[in-house]
Design an enzyme around this catalytic site. Structure first.
Site, mmCIF file in Angstrom:
data_model
loop_
_atom_site.group_PDB
_atom_site.id
_atom_site.type_symbol
_atom_site.label_atom_id
_atom_site.label_comp_id
_atom_site.label_asym_id
_atom_site.label_seq_id
_atom_site.Cartn_x
_atom_site.Cartn_y
_atom_site.Cartn_z
ATOM 1 N N GLY A 172 13.763 96.148 -70.269
ATOM 2 C CA GLY A 172 14.565 97.304 -70.683
ATOM 3 C C GLY A 172 15.830 96.926 -71.419
ATOM 4 O O GLY A 172 16.826 97.641 -71.352
ATOM 5 N N MET A 214 10.620 91.732 -59.624
ATOM 6 C CA MET A 214 10.974 90.397 -59.151
ATOM 7 C C MET A 214 12.171 90.461 -58.212
ATOM 8 O O MET A 214 13.186 91.082 -58.519
ATOM 9 C CB MET A 214 11.254 89.457 -60.317
ATOM 10 C CG MET A 214 12.291 89.904 -61.304
ATOM 11 S SD MET A 214 12.408 88.758 -62.705
ATOM 12 C CE MET A 214 12.583 89.932 -64.052
ATOM 13 N N CYS A 220 19.915 83.688 -66.643
ATOM 14 C CA CYS A 220 18.842 84.431 -65.982
ATOM 15 C C CYS A 220 17.749 84.809 -66.975
ATOM 16 O O CYS A 220 16.560 84.702 -66.675
ATOM 17 C CB CYS A 220 19.417 85.686 -65.322
ATOM 18 S SG CYS A 220 18.177 86.689 -64.500
ATOM 19 N N SER A 235 12.626 97.113 -62.834
ATOM 20 C CA SER A 235 13.735 96.753 -61.946
ATOM 21 C C SER A 235 14.129 97.867 -60.997
ATOM 22 O O SER A 235 14.877 97.644 -60.057
ATOM 23 C CB SER A 235 14.951 96.374 -62.790
ATOM 24 O OG SER A 235 15.426 97.521 -63.489
ATOM 25 N N CYS A 241 23.626 89.143 -62.514
ATOM 26 C CA CYS A 241 22.217 89.479 -62.722
ATOM 27 C C CYS A 241 21.405 89.284 -61.434
ATOM 28 O O CYS A 241 21.319 88.169 -60.915
ATOM 29 C CB CYS A 241 21.677 88.572 -63.834
ATOM 30 S SG CYS A 241 19.981 88.819 -64.285
#
Length: 390
Positions: A125, A34, A101, A10, A201
């Site tokens: 994570g 993503m 999510c 991320s 999120c």
């Protein structure tokens, strides 16, 4: 042959260190970033998460020497998470987009993309742990709380299935956050000092009313204050589970008008900010909303009796079991530890399993029981199941 793990990188410190630990453990690791959101409506002005996140993720992947892939899941994210959010707020409920999510994006659409890259597993994570046991000759996956009590994120994964868990890895679940930071510094990762993400999120920190006004109209309505002495009229006298588990039923005549708001669907039970009503000895809190009549009901002070409830109900079709093997086959009651929001200390309670759904009766009354949120139940640190509060 090495097992391949695709890490959801991320750009933050947690997924960066998770990737590093996987490499140390001998896995073949690839990074997949993503993009789930590309709209800036409602974002706090200083927030521009996407461009920064992808840059940090690329720098970490380069530092670790692993392939970096990019996937745009914004269409799926809008359909499966954001549209659900709008729908729930419109009904006067408060959804948890982070739980959605994980169920609908990270461990569904994203997982499928990872498998297309040849992954044996997908890693994140998250601060939680997974354990595999054998029961009746079959592998069963246990979702356990993270070792860091302050960061445990198992609640956000409360809607995962056994199939989803079978492919999941949580490399940092056994260590605490300061240690994660220390590993990142030692390995000279770009994300070592990067602040943790906040807000929705993959969307970021938002001004919720502005964000929701993309779909929900602002409408002037009354703020009605209900005094504590009205509680006896409103709290059910019956001790029947169905009665004590239902949200309180407020009426305009229960209180007095103290202000105006821009839409009842922008407010949630327990909320303090955004009411803009002055002249009170103590803060006002939302104790209920009526989106049909467009009324926000408030009470003064942390100790207002209508801010707490001792029970809640989850309809049968909203009950989810991570441990399907522990689902009751007949009506019964069981003791569990329960959580109704992220980072809430676990609360003791009894769950009554009935044909119509389940009732959770807490040992101690709970503050701000919110329709649309998830209640999750644990047994000795293992997340067993969850459901949407009615």
């Amino acid at each position: 042959m090495k097992k391949k793990v695709v890490i959801g990188l991320s750009g933050g410190v947690d997924s960066s260190v998770a990737a590093h630990l996987l490499i140390e453990q001998g896995y073949e690791v690839e990074a997949l970033f993503m993009q789930n959101w590309n709209d800036t409506v409602g974002l706090k002005s200083e927030e521009c998460p996407f461009e920064e996140d992808v840059l940090f993720a690329q720098m970490v992947a380069k530092k670790l020497g692993i392939p970096f892939h990019f996937v745009d899941l914004s269409v799926e994210y809008r359909a499966k998470v954001i549209d659900y959010m709008f729908s729930e707020y419109e009904k006067g409920r408060t959804p948890n987009p982070d739980v959605l999510c994980n169920r609908e994006i990270k461990f569904d659409v994203f997982l499928k993309k990872a498998l297309e890259l040849g992954a044996d597993y997908v890693a994140t994570g998250h601060y939680c742990q997974k354990e595999t046991i054998i029961k009746d000759g079959k592998e069963i996956y246990r979702l356990l709380a993270g070792a860091d009590n302050n960061k445990d994120q198992s609640y956000f994964l409360c809607q995962l299935s056994q199939e989803q868990l079978s492919k999941a890895m949580f490399p940092i679940g056994h260590i605490i956050k300061p240690e994660v930071r220390e590993i990142a510094r030692r390995e000279k990762m770009a994300s070592a000092e990067k602040k943790d993400s906040q807000g929705i999120c993959f969307v970021g920190k938002v001004d919720l009313p502005v964000f929701l006004q993309q779909k929900l109209k602002a409408m002037k309505g009354q703020i009605i204050e209900i005094m504590p002495d009205k509680a006896d009229e409103i709290i059910p006298k019956s001790e029947a589970l169905a009665a004590i588990s239902a949200p309180y039923q407020f009426k305009p005549e229960h209180g007095t008008v103290v202000g105006e708001h821009n839409g009842a669907h922008f407010f949630t039970v327990g909320q303090r900010k955004g009411l803009n009503v002055g002249g009170k000895k103590e803060p006002l809190f939302v104790i209920g909303t009526d989106v049909v009549k467009n009324i926000v009901y408030v009470g003064m002070g942390h100790g207002h009796p209508l801010l707490t409830r001792k029970a809640l109900f989850i309809p049968k079709n909203e009950v989810h079991w991570i441990r399907e093997d522990l689902r009751p086959t007949e009506e019964c009651e069981r003791r569990y530890d329960i959580r109704i929001r992220y980072r809430q200390p676990l609360q003791k309670g009894t769950i009554y399993f009935k044909h119509e759904g389940l009732y959770i009766l807490f040992d101690e009354p709970q503050r701000a029981v919110v329709s649309g949120q998830f209640a999750a139940w644990y047994d000795e640190g293992e997340l067993i199941g969850s459901g949407v509060i009615d």
